[in-house]
Scaffold this active site. Sequence first.
Site, PDB file in Angstrom:
ATOM      1  N   GLY A  76      -2.952  -1.280  12.519  1.00  0.00           N
ATOM      2  CA  GLY A  76      -4.147  -0.455  12.332  1.00  0.00           C
ATOM      3  C   GLY A  76      -4.836  -0.821  11.025  1.00  0.00           C
ATOM      4  O   GLY A  76      -4.179  -0.953   9.994  1.00  0.00           O
TER       5      GLY A  76
ATOM      6  N   ARG B 247      -2.897  -5.672  17.325  1.00  0.00           N
ATOM      7  CA  ARG B 247      -1.471  -5.387  17.554  1.00  0.00           C
ATOM      8  C   ARG B 247      -1.030  -6.417  18.587  1.00  0.00           C
ATOM      9  O   ARG B 247      -1.574  -6.463  19.688  1.00  0.00           O
ATOM     10  CB  ARG B 247      -1.282  -3.964  18.084  1.00  0.00           C
TER      11      ARG B 247
ATOM     12  N   ASP C 190       4.501  -1.008   9.343  1.00  0.00           N
ATOM     13  CA  ASP C 190       5.875  -1.328   9.738  1.00  0.00           C
ATOM     14  C   ASP C 190       5.977  -2.407  10.819  1.00  0.00           C
ATOM     15  O   ASP C 190       6.826  -3.293  10.737  1.00  0.00           O
ATOM     16  CB  ASP C 190       6.671  -0.056  10.110  1.00  0.00           C
TER      17      ASP C 190
ATOM     18  N   THR D  16      -1.615   0.735   5.401  1.00  0.00           N
ATOM     19  CA  THR D  16      -1.696   1.654   6.548  1.00  0.00           C
ATOM     20  C   THR D  16      -2.089   3.025   6.033  1.00  0.00           C
ATOM     21  O   THR D  16      -1.632   3.424   4.956  1.00  0.00           O
ATOM     22  CB  THR D  16      -0.342   1.760   7.302  1.00  0.00           C
TER      23      THR D  16
ATOM     24  N   ASP E 246      -1.053   5.685   7.121  1.00  0.00           N
ATOM     25  CA  ASP E 246       0.036   6.643   7.382  1.00  0.00           C
ATOM     26  C   ASP E 246       0.938   6.931   6.172  1.00  0.00           C
ATOM     27  O   ASP E 246       1.650   7.926   6.153  1.00  0.00           O
ATOM     28  CB  ASP E 246       0.929   6.131   8.523  1.00  0.00           C
TER      29      ASP E 246
ATOM     30  N   ASP F 135       3.745   5.669   5.410  1.00  0.00           N
ATOM     31  CA  ASP F 135       5.107   5.915   5.894  1.00  0.00           C
ATOM     32  C   ASP F 135       6.113   4.818   5.534  1.00  0.00           C
ATOM     33  O   ASP F 135       7.195   4.771   6.113  1.00  0.00           O
ATOM     34  CB  ASP F 135       5.083   6.117   7.419  1.00  0.00           C
TER      35      ASP F 135
ATOM     36  N   ARG G 130       0.838   9.053  12.941  1.00  0.00           N
ATOM     37  CA  ARG G 130       1.896   8.715  13.895  1.00  0.00           C
ATOM     38  C   ARG G 130       3.086   9.647  13.716  1.00  0.00           C
ATOM     39  O   ARG G 130       2.910  10.858  13.831  1.00  0.00           O
ATOM     40  CB  ARG G 130       2.309   7.247  13.749  1.00  0.00           C
TER      41      ARG G 130
HETATM   42  O1  F6P Z   1      -0.830   3.361  12.025  1.00  0.00           O
HETATM   43  C1  F6P Z   1      -2.133   3.743  11.795  1.00  0.00           C
HETATM   44  C2  F6P Z   1      -2.652   4.613  12.907  1.00  0.00           C
HETATM   45  O2  F6P Z   1      -3.991   4.959  12.626  1.00  0.00           O
HETATM   46  C3  F6P Z   1      -1.820   5.850  13.217  1.00  0.00           C
HETATM   47  O3  F6P Z   1      -2.064   6.902  12.336  1.00  0.00           O
HETATM   48  C4  F6P Z   1      -2.261   6.130  14.644  1.00  0.00           C
HETATM   49  O4  F6P Z   1      -1.258   6.859  15.338  1.00  0.00           O
HETATM   50  C5  F6P Z   1      -2.418   4.758  15.223  1.00  0.00           C
HETATM   51  O5  F6P Z   1      -2.655   3.890  14.132  1.00  0.00           O
HETATM   52  C6  F6P Z   1      -3.527   4.616  16.223  1.00  0.00           C
HETATM   53  O6  F6P Z   1      -3.499   3.315  16.696  1.00  0.00           O
HETATM   54  P1  F6P Z   1      -4.647   2.651  17.572  1.00  0.00           P
HETATM   55  O7  F6P Z   1      -5.830   2.395  16.684  1.00  0.00           O
HETATM   56  O8  F6P Z   1      -4.053   1.388  18.058  1.00  0.00           O
HETATM   57  O9  F6P Z   1      -4.995   3.630  18.633  1.00  0.00           O
END
Ligand code: F6P
Length: 335
Positions: free
Chosen positions: A23, A84, A115, A138, A140, A142, A184
């Site tokens: 992300g 991803r 991660d 990120t 998050d 985390d 997340r």
């Molecule tokens: O890891 C960053 C994040 O924004 C999380 O907070 C969220 O759950 C996820 O990515 C959303 O991912 P995507 O943009 O692939 O829907």
Amino acid sequence: MLQKMDHLKESKIQKIGVFTSGGDAPGMNACVRAVVRTAIYYGKEPYGIYRGYEGMIEGDINPLGVRSVSGIINQGGTILKSARSSRFMTEEGRKEAFEQLQKHGIEAVVAIGGDGTFKGAHALYEEYGIPIIGVPGTIDNDLAGCDYTLGYDTATNTVLHSIDAIRDTAQSHNRLFFIEVMGRNSGFIALRTAIAGGAEAAVIPEDEMTVEDLIGVLESGSHSNKTSSLVIVAEGKESGNSFELARKVRQSFSYYDTRVTVLGHVQRGGSPTCFDRILASRLGLLAVEAILEGKKDVMVGMIHRHVAYTPFEEAVRSRNEIDPELIRVSKILSI
Ligand code: F6P
């Protein structure tokens, strides 16, 4: 002072790749800029690897110059783009990626991401021995091995603007709002913004709160003449959980008219804060210096204002822990 590390110019490593993955997060561009300019300062050749591991597999790799990173320090998103990649999770995918790095003569890499990015980086290092240094990027927050990840500060400020705006309408209509935020499996964004936004509660995975507990909190507010309330909900495994929570609360607590707002991807964009730009600049510079010093397979982060190098495996395994003191602050001040 500037010359302190100039012996690093002697490093045999010449071509350094940089990519952003997972992300996107505000501050990634500032970090790419720092990587590129630091590499050039030490007489090295920086290369951009586009679309994360996907672009690495496909050889979407180009040289970057000092001016290719001009005017991006203030921009959210990532000029290198992100993805991803499920292909990179396979041995075959990593083999193709390594072959592309070799083809372009890239001898070391800076990986900016979360991660998933670091799990991949560790696998690539284990299998092919290529030095990789990670920068935590990120929203998050985390990852173990750093107090703050790039983008977290900006994302929390973006959330806070929305909470403040929702508070206005909640007060006007005497309503209860459930505001779902990203993160997340972690509650960093939710807890911090709940405190800063003066919310009645933060529902986060790190602090189990039953529906009855939450109703208890909201009821005690209604008994002390609150006319509106805000609950910040960490999304958890899947976005949209706050609708179910709101439904359950509404069943036994009808004091307020209730609404749900899922903030979604607005949290990932926007111009990085001063804090994120400085963190990104420092970590980008340190990542290149770490490569030239011969470090590999570690993430560089700041802990209590000191530089820390954490093995990828540990950064991903241990995860960053919520400060219980902040949970206490949130609960006491929301009475
Ligand atoms: O890891 C960053 C994040 O924004 C999380 O907070 C969220 O759950 C996820 O990515 C959303 O991912 P995507 O943009 O692939 O829907």
